[in-house]
Design an enzyme around this catalytic site. Structure first.
Site, PDB file in Angstrom:
ATOM      1  NE  ARG A  65      -4.001   1.882   2.327  1.00  0.00           N
ATOM      2  CZ  ARG A  65      -4.284   2.646   3.392  1.00  0.00           C
ATOM      3  NH1 ARG A  65      -3.602   2.494   4.507  1.00  0.00           N
ATOM      4  NH2 ARG A  65      -5.230   3.541   3.315  1.00  0.00           N
ATOM      5  CG  HIS A  69      -1.543   5.471   0.042  1.00  0.00           C
ATOM      6  ND1 HIS A  69      -2.223   5.970   1.116  1.00  0.00           N
ATOM      7  CD2 HIS A  69      -2.388   4.577  -0.535  1.00  0.00           C
ATOM      8  CE1 HIS A  69      -3.415   5.407   1.194  1.00  0.00           C
ATOM      9  NE2 HIS A  69      -3.540   4.548   0.210  1.00  0.00           N
ATOM     10  CB  VAL A  73       0.533  11.831  -3.452  1.00  0.00           C
ATOM     11  CG1 VAL A  73       0.705  13.293  -3.055  1.00  0.00           C
ATOM     12  CG2 VAL A  73      -0.762  11.263  -2.888  1.00  0.00           C
ATOM     13  N   GLY A  75       3.390  11.395  -8.165  1.00  0.00           N
ATOM     14  CA  GLY A  75       4.183  10.354  -8.834  1.00  0.00           C
ATOM     15  C   GLY A  75       4.990   9.508  -7.859  1.00  0.00           C
ATOM     16  CG  ASN A  97      -1.267   8.720   3.543  1.00  0.00           C
ATOM     17  OD1 ASN A  97      -1.740   7.766   2.918  1.00  0.00           O
ATOM     18  ND2 ASN A  97      -0.544   9.661   2.967  1.00  0.00           N
ATOM     19  N   PRO A 167      -8.408   7.873  -3.901  1.00  0.00           N
ATOM     20  CG  PRO A 167      -9.310   6.254  -5.326  1.00  0.00           C
ATOM     21  CD  PRO A 167      -8.031   6.936  -4.958  1.00  0.00           C
ATOM     22  CG  ASP A 252      -6.442 -15.988  -2.104  1.00  0.00           C
ATOM     23  OD1 ASP A 252      -6.830 -14.799  -1.970  1.00  0.00           O
ATOM     24  OD2 ASP A 252      -6.763 -16.890  -1.313  1.00  0.00           O
TER      25      ASP A 252
HETATM   26  C1  HEM Z   1      -9.431   1.587  -5.735  1.00  0.00           C
HETATM   27  C2  HEM Z   1      -9.302   2.477  -4.771  1.00  0.00           C
HETATM   28  C3  HEM Z   1      -8.842   2.125  -3.396  1.00  0.00           C
HETATM   29  C4  HEM Z   1      -9.443   2.497  -2.247  1.00  0.00           C
HETATM   30  C5  HEM Z   1     -10.693   3.348  -2.107  1.00  0.00           C
HETATM   31  C6  HEM Z   1      -8.696   1.920  -1.162  1.00  0.00           C
HETATM   32  C7  HEM Z   1      -8.985   2.088   0.176  1.00  0.00           C
HETATM   33  C8  HEM Z   1      -8.364   1.419   1.206  1.00  0.00           C
HETATM   34  C9  HEM Z   1      -8.724   1.554   2.597  1.00  0.00           C
HETATM   35  C10 HEM Z   1      -9.806   2.470   3.159  1.00  0.00           C
HETATM   36  C11 HEM Z   1      -7.936   0.714   3.304  1.00  0.00           C
HETATM   37  C12 HEM Z   1      -7.958   0.500   4.821  1.00  0.00           C
HETATM   38  C13 HEM Z   1      -7.044   1.547   5.459  1.00  0.00           C
HETATM   39  C14 HEM Z   1      -7.212   1.630   6.955  1.00  0.00           C
HETATM   40  O1  HEM Z   1      -8.298   1.413   7.474  1.00  0.00           O
HETATM   41  O2  HEM Z   1      -6.227   1.975   7.652  1.00  0.00           O
HETATM   42  C15 HEM Z   1      -7.064   0.050   2.370  1.00  0.00           C
HETATM   43  C16 HEM Z   1      -6.110  -0.886   2.699  1.00  0.00           C
HETATM   44  C17 HEM Z   1      -5.242  -1.446   1.800  1.00  0.00           C
HETATM   45  N1  HEM Z   1      -5.117  -1.095   0.464  1.00  0.00           N
HETATM   46 FE1  HEM Z   1      -6.410  -0.012  -0.603  1.00  0.00          FE
HETATM   47  N2  HEM Z   1      -7.651   1.205  -1.678  1.00  0.00           N
HETATM   48  C18 HEM Z   1      -7.689   1.310  -3.038  1.00  0.00           C
HETATM   49  C19 HEM Z   1      -6.782   0.785  -3.922  1.00  0.00           C
HETATM   50  C20 HEM Z   1      -5.647   0.098  -3.552  1.00  0.00           C
HETATM   51  C21 HEM Z   1      -4.551  -0.200  -4.426  1.00  0.00           C
HETATM   52  C22 HEM Z   1      -4.450   0.240  -5.885  1.00  0.00           C
HETATM   53  C23 HEM Z   1      -3.635  -0.913  -3.696  1.00  0.00           C
HETATM   54  C24 HEM Z   1      -2.302  -1.469  -4.103  1.00  0.00           C
HETATM   55  C25 HEM Z   1      -1.842  -1.517  -5.340  1.00  0.00           C
HETATM   56  C26 HEM Z   1      -4.179  -1.058  -2.365  1.00  0.00           C
HETATM   57  C27 HEM Z   1      -3.610  -1.763  -1.343  1.00  0.00           C
HETATM   58  C28 HEM Z   1      -4.109  -1.849  -0.061  1.00  0.00           C
HETATM   59  C29 HEM Z   1      -3.591  -2.759   0.942  1.00  0.00           C
HETATM   60  C30 HEM Z   1      -2.534  -3.819   0.721  1.00  0.00           C
HETATM   61  C31 HEM Z   1      -4.297  -2.486   2.130  1.00  0.00           C
HETATM   62  C32 HEM Z   1      -4.069  -3.119   3.508  1.00  0.00           C
HETATM   63  C33 HEM Z   1      -2.952  -2.350   4.211  1.00  0.00           C
HETATM   64  C34 HEM Z   1      -2.574  -2.856   5.590  1.00  0.00           C
HETATM   65  O3  HEM Z   1      -3.099  -3.847   6.080  1.00  0.00           O
HETATM   66  O4  HEM Z   1      -1.691  -2.197   6.195  1.00  0.00           O
HETATM   67  N3  HEM Z   1      -5.380  -0.407  -2.313  1.00  0.00           N
HETATM   68  N4  HEM Z   1      -7.342   0.513   1.105  1.00  0.00           N
END
Ligand code: HEM
Ligand SMILES: *[C@@H]1O[C@H](CO)[C@@H](O)[C@H](O)[C@H]1NC(C)=O
Length: 324
Positions: A65, A69, A73, A75, A97, A167, A252
């Site tokens: 993640r 992020h 932002v 690049g 963040n 987003p 998976d």
């Molecule tokens: C499509 C739009 C996306 C939205 C709206 C989104 C939103 C979120 C949110 C709200 C969380 C939980 C954060 C928290 O509660 O602290 C999350 C976690 C995560 N996101 Fe996304 N995300 C998106 C796309 C992506 C992309 C493109 C990636 C990676 C290429 C990604 C990888 C992850 C991962 C791996 C987690 C878990 C992180 C952890 O456990 O520390 N996400 N995301």
């Protein structure tokens, strides 16, 4: 003779201009970038990522993640890693963040090991790209050849990180599509990169509205999640739940199966399968993990190509938390 050499010069100038216009900065990234200057970079990064994930499986998700992020932002320039300074606030406290993004100590650890084998050579932005790939592979996901040669920004932007480029989980499908499109990523890239949510955790505050108020959610799944995420905002905001209820530490394709079952945790997950234009992609990936793996790898390379600093732009930070 004079005329022809003049036209040769003109022609050369024309070609040079055309080349400049057609080659985005990304064309300068290459998989062999550190072949001569830091041949041990891959082994060095991988060993630190491996031991971090050994200690805590979730760290793989957190590192993946961080790269996302970073890239969204200004690049893929390591800006997300910069600490606030007395004169400017960085991205760490921005809405997407704060209390959420993690893994900075692991990045510090990687950076210091990499500095000890080849000082001043490898950027923090490239470290994030390699660590994201290694994390994916270690947790059972696909591999890809990481393109390298990004340089680090000297500044970070709180305002840019808060501008919606990343987003929010309350996003509509259209907003998700548009945000990715603005950065040169297709709808398919967006759907496949969302498959990252096959690993990792989310805080109650990011899915409370969905589990209490939405109707396109499996009833027993909603009740289970309500058990550790109280309705009242302010209580239990940071309580965690797995983004993929089935296998949160295994990369998976079960994320897509969850969506078919109305068990997407975030609103922004379930909108990918809610009667809209991306339903067919979700169905396809749920049935074909191989296609998910291949397309994910390709989309990660595309994401890693977003507006890198190259040439004499930026710098190679000594410490990922601050400009030199
Ligand atoms: C499509 C739009 C996306 C939205 C709206 C989104 C939103 C979120 C949110 C709200 C969380 C939980 C954060 C928290 O509660 O602290 C999350 C976690 C995560 N996101 Fe996304 N995300 C998106 C796309 C992506 C992309 C493109 C990636 C990676 C290429 C990604 C990888 C992850 C991962 C791996 C987690 C878990 C992180 C952890 O456990 O520390 N996400 N995301
Ligand atoms: C559910 O929706 C109602 C009406 O829009 C709103 O007042 C309430 O805060 C929402 N509850 C949650 C937990 O989001």
């Amino acid at each position: 003779m004079v005329a022809s050499s003049t036209s040769m010069v003109l022609l050369a100038a024309l070609f040079a201009t055309a080349a400049l216009l057609t080659s985005g900065a990304s064309a300068q990234l290459s998989t062999g970038y550190y072949k001569k200057t830091c041949p041990k970079v891959f082994d060095t990064v991988e060993s630190v990522v491996m031991s971090a994930i050994d200690k805590e499986k979730r760290m793989g998700a957190s590192l993946l993640r961080l790269h996302f992020h970073d890239c969204f932002v200004q690049g893929c320039d390591g800006s997300v890693l910069l600490d606030d300074t007395s004169s400017s606030r960085g991205e760490k406290t921005a809405n997407p963040n704060v209390n959420s993004i993690r893994g900075f100590n692991v990045v510090d650890d990687i950076k210091s090991k990499v500095e000890s084998v080849c000082p001043g050579v490898v950027s923090c932005a490239d470290i994030l790209a390699i660590a994201a790939r290694d994390s994916t592979v270690i947790l059972g996901g696909p591999t890809w050849d990481v393109k390298l040669g990004r340089r680090d920004s000297k500044t970070a932007s709180l305002a840019a990180a808060n501008s919606g480029v990343i987003p929010p989980p309350s996003s509509t499908l259209n907003n998700l599509i548009n945000r990715f499109q603005n950065l040169g990523l297709s709808t398919k890239d967006m759907v496949v990169l969302s498959g990252s949510h096959t690993i990792g955790q989310a805080r109650c505050t990011t899915f409370r509205g969905r589990i209490y108020n939405e109707s396109n959610i499996d009833g027993s799944f909603a009740r289970t999640r309500q058990g550790s995420c109280p309705r009242t905002s302010g209580s239990g905001d940071n309580n965690l739940a797995p983004l993929d209820l089935k296998s949160p530490t295994f990369f998976d394709g079960s994320y897509y199966k969850n969506l078919l079952d109305k068990k997407g945790l975030l609103h922004s997950d379930q909108v990918l399968y809610n009667g809209g234009s991306t339903d067919n992609l979700v169905e396809a990936y749920s049935k074909n993990p191989k296609a998910f793996a291949n397309d994910f790898a390709a989309a990660m390379i595309k994401m890693g190509d977003i507006s890198p600093l190259t040439g004499s732009s930026g710098e190679i930070r000594k410490n990922c938390r601050k400009a030199n």
